[in-house]
Design a protein around this motif. Sequence first.
Motif, PDB file in Angstrom:
ATOM      1  N   ASP A  81       0.836  -1.212   0.000  1.00 32.46           N
ATOM      2  CA  ASP A  81       0.000   0.000   0.000  1.00 32.46           C
ATOM      3  C   ASP A  81       0.866   1.255   0.000  1.00 32.46           C
ATOM      4  OD1 ASP A  81      -2.327  -1.514   0.024  1.00 32.46           O
ATOM      5  OD2 ASP A  81      -2.655  -1.286   2.188  1.00 32.46           O
ATOM      6  N   LEU A  82       1.917   1.240   0.816  1.00 38.09           N
ATOM      7  CA  LEU A  82       2.827   2.384   0.895  1.00 38.09           C
ATOM      8  C   LEU A  82       3.509   2.616  -0.445  1.00 38.09           C
ATOM      9  CD1 LEU A  82       4.224   4.570   2.605  1.00 38.09           C
ATOM     10  CD2 LEU A  82       5.905   2.826   3.264  1.00 38.09           C
ATOM     11  N   HIS A  83       3.907   1.538  -1.117  1.00 40.07           N
ATOM     12  CA  HIS A  83       4.593   1.709  -2.399  1.00 40.07           C
ATOM     13  C   HIS A  83       3.638   2.252  -3.464  1.00 40.07           C
ATOM     14  CE1 HIS A  83       8.362   1.329  -4.448  1.00 40.07           C
ATOM     15  NE2 HIS A  83       7.710   0.869  -5.509  1.00 40.07           N
ATOM     16  N   ARG A  84       2.380   1.838  -3.426  1.00 38.68           N
ATOM     17  CA  ARG A  84       1.401   2.422  -4.362  1.00 38.68           C
ATOM     18  C   ARG A  84       1.227   3.918  -4.083  1.00 38.68           C
ATOM     19  NH1 ARG A  84      -0.702  -2.700  -3.832  1.00 38.68           N
ATOM     20  NH2 ARG A  84      -2.073  -2.123  -2.116  1.00 38.68           N
ATOM     21  N   ALA A  85       1.293   4.324  -2.818  1.00 36.59           N
ATOM     22  CA  ALA A  85       1.229   5.752  -2.491  1.00 36.59           C
ATOM     23  C   ALA A  85       2.445   6.478  -3.060  1.00 36.59           C
ATOM     24  CB  ALA A  85       1.135   5.956  -0.978  1.00 36.59           C
ATOM     25  N   LYS A  86       3.610   5.853  -3.011  1.00 30.83           N
ATOM     26  CA  LYS A  86       4.817   6.451  -3.600  1.00 30.83           C
ATOM     27  C   LYS A  86       4.632   6.618  -5.102  1.00 30.83           C
ATOM     28  CE  LYS A  86       7.955   4.512  -0.129  1.00 30.83           C
ATOM     29  NZ  LYS A  86       9.072   3.569   0.113  1.00 30.83           N
ATOM     30  N   ILE A  87       4.010   5.640  -5.750  1.00 31.85           N
ATOM     31  CA  ILE A  87       3.755   5.733  -7.188  1.00 31.85           C
ATOM     32  C   ILE A  87       2.809   6.894  -7.478  1.00 31.85           C
ATOM     33  CG2 ILE A  87       2.677   4.547  -9.156  1.00 31.85           C
ATOM     34  CD1 ILE A  87       3.816   1.902  -7.928  1.00 31.85           C
ATOM     35  N   ARG A  88       1.775   7.057  -6.662  1.00 29.83           N
ATOM     36  CA  ARG A  88       0.843   8.184  -6.862  1.00 29.83           C
ATOM     37  C   ARG A  88       1.560   9.523  -6.699  1.00 29.83           C
ATOM     38  NH1 ARG A  88      -2.277   4.784  -3.728  1.00 29.83           N
ATOM     39  NH2 ARG A  88      -2.159   6.127  -1.887  1.00 29.83           N
ATOM     40  N   LEU A  89       2.479   9.600  -5.767  1.00 32.89           N
ATOM     41  CA  LEU A  89       3.224  10.835  -5.506  1.00 32.89           C
ATOM     42  C   LEU A  89       4.198  11.167  -6.637  1.00 32.89           C
ATOM     43  CD1 LEU A  89       4.141  13.064  -3.463  1.00 32.89           C
ATOM     44  CD2 LEU A  89       5.797  11.392  -2.619  1.00 32.89           C
ATOM     45  N   ALA A  90       4.756  10.153  -7.245  1.00 33.10           N
ATOM     46  CA  ALA A  90       5.841  10.339  -8.213  1.00 33.10           C
ATOM     47  C   ALA A  90       5.361  10.895  -9.543  1.00 33.10           C
ATOM     48  CB  ALA A  90       6.551   9.002  -8.441  1.00 33.10           C
ATOM     49  N   ASP A  91       6.315  11.493 -10.257  1.00 34.74           N
ATOM     50  CA  ASP A  91       6.079  11.960 -11.616  1.00 34.74           C
ATOM     51  C   ASP A  91       6.398  10.877 -12.633  1.00 34.74           C
ATOM     52  OD1 ASP A  91       5.440  14.748 -10.940  1.00 34.74           O
ATOM     53  OD2 ASP A  91       7.527  14.818 -10.269  1.00 34.74           O
ATOM     54  N   GLU A  92       7.267   9.949 -12.236  1.00 36.72           N
ATOM     55  CA  GLU A  92       7.666   8.871 -13.136  1.00 36.72           C
ATOM     56  C   GLU A  92       8.117   7.670 -12.318  1.00 36.72           C
ATOM     57  OE1 GLU A  92      11.417   9.446 -15.324  1.00 36.72           O
ATOM     58  OE2 GLU A  92      11.790  11.180 -14.035  1.00 36.72           O
ATOM     59  N   VAL A  93       8.149   6.513 -12.987  1.00 31.57           N
ATOM     60  CA  VAL A  93       8.554   5.263 -12.366  1.00 31.57           C
ATOM     61  C   VAL A  93       9.795   4.763 -13.094  1.00 31.57           C
ATOM     62  CG1 VAL A  93       7.882   2.847 -12.001  1.00 31.57           C
ATOM     63  CG2 VAL A  93       6.204   4.678 -11.665  1.00 31.57           C
ATOM     64  N   LEU A  94      10.756   4.262 -12.323  1.00 28.22           N
ATOM     65  CA  LEU A  94      11.950   3.656 -12.897  1.00 28.22           C
ATOM     66  C   LEU A  94      12.058   2.232 -12.361  1.00 28.22           C
ATOM     67  CD1 LEU A  94      14.518   3.642 -14.540  1.00 28.22           C
ATOM     68  CD2 LEU A  94      15.650   4.910 -12.695  1.00 28.22           C
ATOM     69  N   VAL A  95      11.932   1.266 -13.256  1.00 34.47           N
ATOM     70  CA  VAL A  95      11.993  -0.146 -12.888  1.00 34.47           C
ATOM     71  C   VAL A  95      13.438  -0.606 -13.002  1.00 34.47           C
ATOM     72  CG1 VAL A  95      11.157  -2.468 -13.401  1.00 34.47           C
ATOM     73  CG2 VAL A  95       9.635  -0.493 -13.694  1.00 34.47           C
ATOM     74  N   VAL A  96      13.950  -1.161 -11.905  1.00 36.83           N
ATOM     75  CA  VAL A  96      15.343  -1.580 -11.819  1.00 36.83           C
ATOM     76  C   VAL A  96      15.436  -3.101 -11.913  1.00 36.83           C
ATOM     77  CG1 VAL A  96      17.354  -1.662 -10.281  1.00 36.83           C
ATOM     78  CG2 VAL A  96      15.996   0.433 -10.446  1.00 36.83           C
ATOM     79  N   GLY A  97      16.400  -3.569 -12.692  1.00 42.27           N
ATOM     80  CA  GLY A  97      16.695  -4.990 -12.750  1.00 42.27           C
ATOM     81  C   GLY A  97      16.278  -5.652 -14.046  1.00 42.27           C
ATOM     82  N   ASP A  98      16.782  -6.870 -14.209  1.00 46.08           N
ATOM     83  CA  ASP A  98      16.526  -7.625 -15.437  1.00 46.08           C
ATOM     84  C   ASP A  98      15.499  -8.729 -15.232  1.00 46.08           C
ATOM     85  OD1 ASP A  98      17.988  -9.353 -13.880  1.00 46.08           O
ATOM     86  OD2 ASP A  98      19.587  -9.690 -15.349  1.00 46.08           O
ATOM     87  N   TYR A  99      14.675  -8.555 -14.199  1.00 47.63           N
ATOM     88  CA  TYR A  99      13.625  -9.528 -13.885  1.00 47.63           C
ATOM     89  C   TYR A  99      12.395  -8.768 -13.416  1.00 47.63           C
ATOM     90  CZ  TYR A  99      10.924 -12.560 -10.791  1.00 47.63           C
ATOM     91  OH  TYR A  99       9.903 -13.224 -10.168  1.00 47.63           O
ATOM     92  N   ILE A 100      11.219  -9.158 -13.903  1.00 50.43           N
ATOM     93  CA  ILE A 100       9.955  -8.562 -13.492  1.00 50.43           C
ATOM     94  C   ILE A 100       9.082  -9.666 -12.899  1.00 50.43           C
ATOM     95  CG2 ILE A 100       7.865  -7.340 -14.241  1.00 50.43           C
ATOM     96  CD1 ILE A 100      10.262  -5.594 -14.617  1.00 50.43           C
ATOM     97  N   GLY A 101       8.835  -9.588 -11.598  1.00 45.72           N
ATOM     98  CA  GLY A 101       7.951 -10.539 -10.938  1.00 45.72           C
ATOM     99  C   GLY A 101       6.533 -10.005 -10.884  1.00 45.72           C
ATOM    100  N   ASP A 102       5.665 -10.756 -10.236  1.00 47.39           N
ATOM    101  CA  ASP A 102       4.250 -10.391 -10.173  1.00 47.39           C
ATOM    102  C   ASP A 102       4.032  -9.040  -9.495  1.00 47.39           C
ATOM    103  OD1 ASP A 102       3.552 -12.744 -11.469  1.00 47.39           O
ATOM    104  OD2 ASP A 102       3.100 -13.811  -9.604  1.00 47.39           O
ATOM    105  N   SER A 103       4.724  -8.780  -8.382  1.00 47.42           N
ATOM    106  CA  SER A 103       4.535  -7.508  -7.658  1.00 47.42           C
ATOM    107  C   SER A 103       4.961  -6.326  -8.511  1.00 47.42           C
ATOM    108  CB  SER A 103       5.318  -7.509  -6.341  1.00 47.42           C
ATOM    109  OG  SER A 103       4.781  -8.446  -5.452  1.00 47.42           O
ATOM    110  N   THR A 104       6.126  -6.448  -9.139  1.00 42.15           N
ATOM    111  CA  THR A 104       6.616  -5.353  -9.989  1.00 42.15           C
ATOM    112  C   THR A 104       5.712  -5.171 -11.203  1.00 42.15           C
ATOM    113  OG1 THR A 104       8.873  -5.787  -9.253  1.00 42.15           O
ATOM    114  CG2 THR A 104       8.611  -4.466 -11.251  1.00 42.15           C
ATOM    115  N   ARG A 105       5.250  -6.265 -11.771  1.00 41.94           N
ATOM    116  CA  ARG A 105       4.329  -6.191 -12.922  1.00 41.94           C
ATOM    117  C   ARG A 105       3.058  -5.428 -12.518  1.00 41.94           C
ATOM    118  NH1 ARG A 105       5.052  -9.113 -17.214  1.00 41.94           N
ATOM    119  NH2 ARG A 105       6.302 -10.602 -16.038  1.00 41.94           N
ATOM    120  N   ALA A 106       2.552  -5.710 -11.313  1.00 42.48           N
ATOM    121  CA  ALA A 106       1.354  -5.021 -10.818  1.00 42.48           C
ATOM    122  C   ALA A 106       1.647  -3.533 -10.592  1.00 42.48           C
ATOM    123  CB  ALA A 106       0.866  -5.666  -9.523  1.00 42.48           C
TER     124      ALA A 106
END
Length: 129
Positions: A81-106
């Motif tokens: 929930d806290l991370h979704r709030a960070k996403i709402r606050l942010a202007d952009e998202v930067l995905v780190v790493g060479d693997y995307i799991g279910d949480s990151t995909r969501a």
Amino acid sequence: MSYPQLLTPEEKLADAKKLLSLPRIVVICGSTRFMTKMNEVDLRETKAGKIVVKPGFDMKSPHELWSDPGEAEALKVRLDDLHRAKIRLADEVLVVGDYIGDSTRAEIAYARSLGKPVRFTHPEVNPDA
């Protein structure tokens, strides 16, 4: 008689950021297995003049705060929930790493549903590429 259109919470936030002359806010997403890489990305984005928010810690590493399985599960829900709030606050998202799991995909889907631009340190893992 016409009434002025009320601003959405998102529009109010964008206006407040402008009034405060805030730099762009970037939220780092990705598997916590990439915490070392996230810290490096944080350094580079901060050096570029951006405000950076990211996961605060890795629950895969042992710690007394999440040693009880029931408490760990409740904490994971609160952190999501806290991370979704960070996403709402942010202007952009930067995905780190060479693997995307279910949480990151969501998180990517959530960010895109809000119209947030999403960048990748490894563009080949972009689920929409």
